[in-house]
Design an enzyme around this catalytic site. Structure first.
Site, PDB file in Angstrom:
ATOM      1  N   LYS B  55       0.834  -1.204   0.000  1.00 58.83           N
ATOM      2  CA  LYS B  55       0.000   0.000   0.000  1.00 58.83           C
ATOM      3  C   LYS B  55       0.870   1.255   0.000  1.00 58.83           C
ATOM      4  CE  LYS B  55      -3.779  -2.528   2.180  1.00 58.83           C
ATOM      5  NZ  LYS B  55      -4.495  -2.874   3.428  1.00 58.83           N
ATOM      6  N   GLN B  99      -4.691  -1.493   9.685  1.00 57.21           N
ATOM      7  CA  GLN B  99      -4.488  -2.779   9.032  1.00 57.21           C
ATOM      8  C   GLN B  99      -5.071  -3.894   9.911  1.00 57.21           C
ATOM      9  OE1 GLN B  99      -3.200  -3.293   5.925  1.00 57.21           O
ATOM     10  NE2 GLN B  99      -3.600  -5.480   6.151  1.00 57.21           N
ATOM     11  N   ASP B 122     -11.145   2.837   4.525  1.00 55.24           N
ATOM     12  CA  ASP B 122     -11.450   1.414   4.414  1.00 55.24           C
ATOM     13  C   ASP B 122     -12.968   1.182   4.378  1.00 55.24           C
ATOM     14  OD1 ASP B 122      -9.711  -0.603   3.935  1.00 55.24           O
ATOM     15  OD2 ASP B 122      -9.261  -1.079   6.026  1.00 55.24           O
TER      16      ASP B 122
END
Ligand SMILES: NC(=O)C1=CN([C@@H]2O[C@H](COP(=O)(O)OP(=O)(O)OC[C@H]3O[C@@H](n4cnc5c(N)ncnc54)[C@H](OP(=O)(O)O)[C@@H]3O)[C@@H](O)[C@H]2O)C=CC1
Ligand SMILES: NC(=O)C1=CN([C@@H]2O[C@H](COP(=O)(O)OP(=O)(O)OC[C@H]3O[C@@H](n4cnc5c(N)ncnc54)[C@H](OP(=O)(O)O)[C@@H]3O)[C@@H](O)[C@H]2O)C=CC1
Lengths: 306, 306
Positions: B55, B99, B122
């Site tokens: 990422k 994460q 997200d």
């Protein structure tokens, strides 16, 4: 097979009696506990007026104070939002329900999103919706109709886990949360909608152990589409003309009752099936809201400084 | 039939190039536009480190500043929440990504719910989730993997409306939002999960025009379960041991690639299918966040008092 009728009135009465007992018990300890629901009705659609009256009556019978605010059809979105904000701020109001549908010039999503998440007894605001769809989420208020259907299934000992379930319709009020609750209960769920073809409809229905229909199409589902022994929950409430009735019309569901009852094992009638459960679930949500509000705002603090 | 491979790398590159162009164009007009993503990684799981590094690299290539905050495995939930609150308040931070998975002692739902809805790239917080599941809802950030899958389907001109779609898995990150996006695109969707029986699995798969698998079971789905000509999207990323590799292991999907590719018309490889799209969708979300943040907090007001 001839289907057993699911008696929604009886189950709803059981739920409402339980709620009434709960209110009385709680009031015995906390004298100033007064569950209070406000219903906003915009315009005067006849069906809405009927539903609102039913909710009012049921609330009063369960010991819940209920006020109806009738607003004119022409009210602006801004005025309606302002009204809701006032109710949000009124600490005496436990639950707020905006009767749907709203007139076309008002954005329904905006209105239902404005209701304080702690008073959102219809469960349609983003906080409740978000929690409903999150794994391990903790939605305080489940939308009333799907919640009522789950209660019916449980009262009739229907095995949901492991079943094939089909939900017709995907509205925010009924179809979508219904699919989610059945999925959470470990059914394998297929969601059908107006863009599903007749062939798709019949394919999935022929396999379905549980069918929930919420499409609003009179007597649409035929017995020969249904699997022998299926459990069929008919949410639809549709008026069709009937010259033999004084009113000139009659209430029917989404299912062709006669042919479906020859194939299903359990079937909800219309009226007397899901409708009463929707009202009972609403009252249940109001009590949840009222208890939480009481604990936050009215309870005498346990420890006070002398 | 031998399936055409869906080239996720190529489509992802296209998306990322588009994003890079957009950033440059916007910066040409607004010199102080600096999209900025913060990734929080708790502990040092090897797979998480790999994903975080991917990422970071992709963000930098697209002109997005990216900072990784590594926190120790033992951090308390409270400390992590505090960290997130700091980032929420930092006006320079456009996007925050935690994460997953987090260590067992930390409640994931609580953490993802803490991220400011405007920085929730997200798409896992209640506001975004609520909007995603509301009819006509307006989710600012779609969860990255399902968003990437929809892009793949569209780039390969797959007809979603009217199709029979099956989604295996119902997690908050992949399965559930995937089902919802396919439903919104008017597929008739069945959601399968670990409580669906092998017989149910095969029944629904045999009818499915589109299959998305996100279960994390190595080479689980066999070609003879699949309908001839189906489009199969394999989200699974599973390591299996392979002594012929220097690393001793090899990455495979949820599908038995060989047999499925003999039946499907289109199939994503693992790696090189969905993975790169997840990253590309994340960058897309960061740009959405950055533009909104810029307009709210950095743009010179159009009208100023002299
Ligand atoms: N008994 C009770 O307590 C309650 C009863 N109702 C009744 O339930 C019914 C549904 O209500 P509501 O959800 O608000 O209605 P909506 O009109 O909001 O939604 C209807 C849904 O049915 C789908 N649909 C329409 N035609 C078909 C078809 N031929 N096959 C499959 N799906 C179809 C639509 O699909 P699409 O999304 O593609 O448009 C839509 O998702 C109504 O009759 C209503 O009166 C509602 C609430 C409470
Ligand atoms: N390529 C990419 O970019 C990404 C890949 N992934 C990969 O996708 C996979 C899924 O990830 P994630 O959703 O986070 O995983 P989760 O473990 O959160 O969810 C797995 C889901 O699969 C279901 N499941 C398990 N076994 C079966 C089975 N035999 N049949 C049907 N359903 C089953 C589970 O059902 P139940 O709910 O009943 O437990 C659960 O819903 C993993 O391999 C992950 O590494 C994930 C994110 C991004």
């Amino acid at each position: 097979m001839v289907a057993e009728k699911i008696d929604g009135k009886e189950v709803a009465l059981k739920v409402r009696t339980r709620i009434h007992e709960e209110v009385k018990k709680f009031q015995a300890v906390h004298k100033n506990f007064n569950p209070y629901l406000t219903i906003i009705q915009v315009g005067d659609r006849q069906d809405s007026s009927t539903y609102v009256r039913m909710k009012l009556k049921a609330a009063q019978e369960a010991g819940i104070e209920c006020k109806i605010i009738k607003l004119p059809e022409e009210i602006t979105e801004f005025e309606l939002l302002t009204q809701i904000r006032h109710l949000n701020e009124d600490v005496n109001v436990d639950g707020i329900l905006v009767q749907l549908p709203l007139p076309e010039h008002i954005n329904e999503g905006k209105i239902t999103s404005e209701v304080d998440a702690n008073k959102d007894v219809d469960g349609l605001g983003p906080a409740n919706v978000g929690e409903l769809y999150k794994k391990g989420g903790n939605a305080r208020f489940l939308p009333c109709t799907p919640k009522g259907v789950m209660t019916l299934l449980s009262e009739y000992n229907v095995q949901v886990s492991g079943s094939n379930a089909v939900v017709l319709g995907r509205s925010d009020i009924v179809g979508k949360p219904m699919s989610q609750l059945l999925n959470q209960a470990n059914a394998t769920v297929t969601s059908l909608h107006s863009r599903s073809s007749p062939e798709q409809l019949q394919f999935y229905l022929s396999k379905a152990d549980i069918v929930v229909s919420a499409i609003g199409k009179s007597e649409f589902i035929k017995g020969d589409w249904i699997k022998e022994g299926a459990v069929v929950i008919d949410v639809g409430t549709n008026f069709i003309s009937d010259s033999s009735r004084a009113s000139g019309s009659r209430l029917v569901g989404d299912c062709d009752f006669k042919s479906v009852s020859e194939k299903a094992s359990l079937l909800t009638p219309v009226p007397g099936g899901v409708g009463p459960m929707t009202v009972a679930s609403l009252l249940d949500n109001v009590i949840i809201a009222a208890k939480a509000n009481f604990e936050t705002n009215f309870q005498t603090p346990k420890f006070t400084n002398p």
